[in-house]
Scaffold this active site. Structure first.
Site, PDB file in Angstrom:
ATOM      1  N   LYS A 193      -7.417   9.185  -6.694  1.00 29.32           N
ATOM      2  CA  LYS A 193      -6.927   8.400  -8.099  1.00 29.32           C
ATOM      3  C   LYS A 193      -5.799  10.009  -8.428  1.00 29.32           C
ATOM      4  CE  LYS A 193      -6.838   5.748 -10.038  1.00 29.32           C
ATOM      5  NZ  LYS A 193      -6.610   4.757 -10.245  1.00 29.32           N
ATOM      6  N   HIS A 320      -8.253  -4.307  -6.214  1.00 24.02           N
ATOM      7  CA  HIS A 320      -8.050  -2.998  -7.093  1.00 24.02           C
ATOM      8  C   HIS A 320      -9.781  -3.286  -7.358  1.00 24.02           C
ATOM      9  CE1 HIS A 320      -8.594  -2.953 -11.899  1.00 24.02           C
ATOM     10  NE2 HIS A 320      -8.523  -1.852 -11.242  1.00 24.02           N
TER      11      HIS A 320
END
Ligand code: GKR
Ligand code: MG
Length: 422
Positions: A193, A320
């Site tokens: 991330k 996701h």
């Protein structure tokens, strides 16, 4: 027998580490809702969804009018949810959780019940949810090591809980946390991330990961934190490093601009969040890979529809995740096991969570994959003591909608969470 006698929606909260992202930082508690649909013969079906106030209001409204519906009648469920959510508030949630975007309200609320209905249909027919979706194309579903930059502890929490992952701020920390996660779960792919630090620093971390894990496909996801111009300038540094580049720049136009000079596939869970986004994204050639998520794409059956659309347009398919527990992980696993062109390892936040509400505790990963159970339905049962505890957490934690920006302002008062930042 398969008619609904009652529906219970329980908001829960569980510990969440101080994970950093482009918006700010995770709050000490993550919210979810647990949906139990009970039929006249006493069977129950389970589902897990978002726990923010906007979703909860809709879930509770629909739950109150489902009595008497046959759980095989998913089309009827769609009509009921469409009517109940027709007059929705204009308030959108945090952009990073596309599931709280109001454009996804109908599919999100439908999905929350669809999974519980499918769990029940599976129990009635003696078949797994995966079988109801067409049967397994794989016995186990691979997930990726989903790495985050993070602080060691929440500095503004009420108590001194501390997670097992330590501080992750430098490229060396990133490699250490990858090793920690891979040793524990056996993941074969890695996602970082991004959107937190200067892109050069994040790409240095990617290069360090490449050195430490030469065989693992790598991804970075700055959540639209880079401008198209910045991304274009960074392109030579990313050459040959990434399996895909996820949401470097915001919006379909930003992604289309990046696409012109991209040497790797571009993936998204931000600029294509529903079927309604396809015509423009295809026309503009914004993306190559879509991250599915049954929680806001309209459920497990709709995820199969999404897969066929991706196949039609020559797009790849991945999955996701937001913070979640085991009921969601199992629903994700059944869907991914039934979809032949879902060829990327799925995202999951699961390793970041310590708590669980299913019997038997945390679900096991073998070599980074979750085995698809053959038991009827989802193959998970509710641990009612754990549910009570997590429902108590919700009552006591005081958080009602996720807000990473507000949490970050405690650390940096001038923080706005505006993207792109770099
Ligand atoms: O939880 O901080 C986070 C993530 O950034 C999440 O909210 C995103 O929706 O993981 C997600 C993503 O792939 O964009
Ligand atoms: Mg993403």
């Amino acid at each position: 027998m398969s008619r609904i006698a009652s529906v219970v929606v329980t908001p829960i909260a569980f510990r969440d580490p101080p994970l950093l992202n482009v918006s700010g930082i995770h709050e000490p508690w993550a919210l979810r809702s647990i949906i139990e649909v009970v039929t006249e013969d006493g069977n129950y079906g389970l589902s897990e969804s978002y726990g923010d106030e906007q979703t909860l209001t809709h879930l509770q409204k629909v739950a109150a009018i489902l009595k008497g519906i046959d759980v095989f009648h998913l089309n009827e469920l769609k009509t009921i949810v469409a009517e109940a959510t027709a007059s929705q508030s204009q308030q959108s949630g945090i952009e990073l959780a596309p599931g709280t975007n109001q454009a996804t309200t109908l599919p999100r609320v439908f999905a929350a019940f669809e999974v519980a209905f499918l769990d029940l249909i599976g129990k009635f027919t003696g078949r797994s949810v995966c079988d109801l979706l067409g049967g397994k194309v794989r016995d186990a579903v691979p997930y990726s090591a989903y790495l985050f930059y993070k602080y060691e502890r929440h500095r503004f929490a009420q108590d001194d809980w501390i997670d097992a992952w330590g501080e992750v701020l430098t490229p060396d920390d990133v490699v250490r946390s990858a090793r920690q996660m891979i040793d524990q779960y056996g993941f074969q792919s890695i996602k970082l991330k991004g959107g937190v630090f200067e892109p050069e620093q994040e790409l240095e971390a990617i290069r360090s990961l490449r050195e430490a894990f030469p065989e693992h496909p790598l991804r970075i996801d700055p959540n639209g934190g880079w401008t198209p111009e910045t991304t274009r300038l960074l392109m030579p540094q990313m050459e040959g490093l990434l399996q895909y580049l996820e949401d470097p720049a915001p919006g379909k136009d930003g992604m289309a601009e990046v696409h012109q000079s991209a040497s790797m596939p571009l993936a998204t869970n931000m600029c294509v969040i529903g079927f309604f986004d396809f015509p423009e994204a295809i026309a503009k050639q914004s993306v190559d890979v879509i991250l599915s998520d049954h929680h806001y794409w309209g459920g497990l059956q709709a995820t199969r529809d999404l897969a066929r659309i991706c196949e039609t347009w020559g797009l790849g398919l991945s999955m996701h995740s937001n913070s979640h527990l085991g009921i969601s992980l199992m629903a994700m696993t059944h869907a991914a096991a039934a979809i032949d062109n879902l060829t990327y390892a799925c995202d999951t936040h699961y390793p970041w969570q310590e708590e669980e509400i299913i019997v038997g505790g945390k679900i096991e990963f073998e070599h980074g994959s979750v085995r698809v159970p053959d038991a009827p339905g989802l193959g998970v049962e509710l641990d009612r003591d754990a549910l009570k505890q997590l429902a108590r957490n919700y009552q006591e934690c005081g958080i009602r909608s996720r807000n990473d920006v507000k949490e970050m302002q405690k650390y940096e008062p001038s923080w706005t969470g505006k993207a792109p930042r770099f």
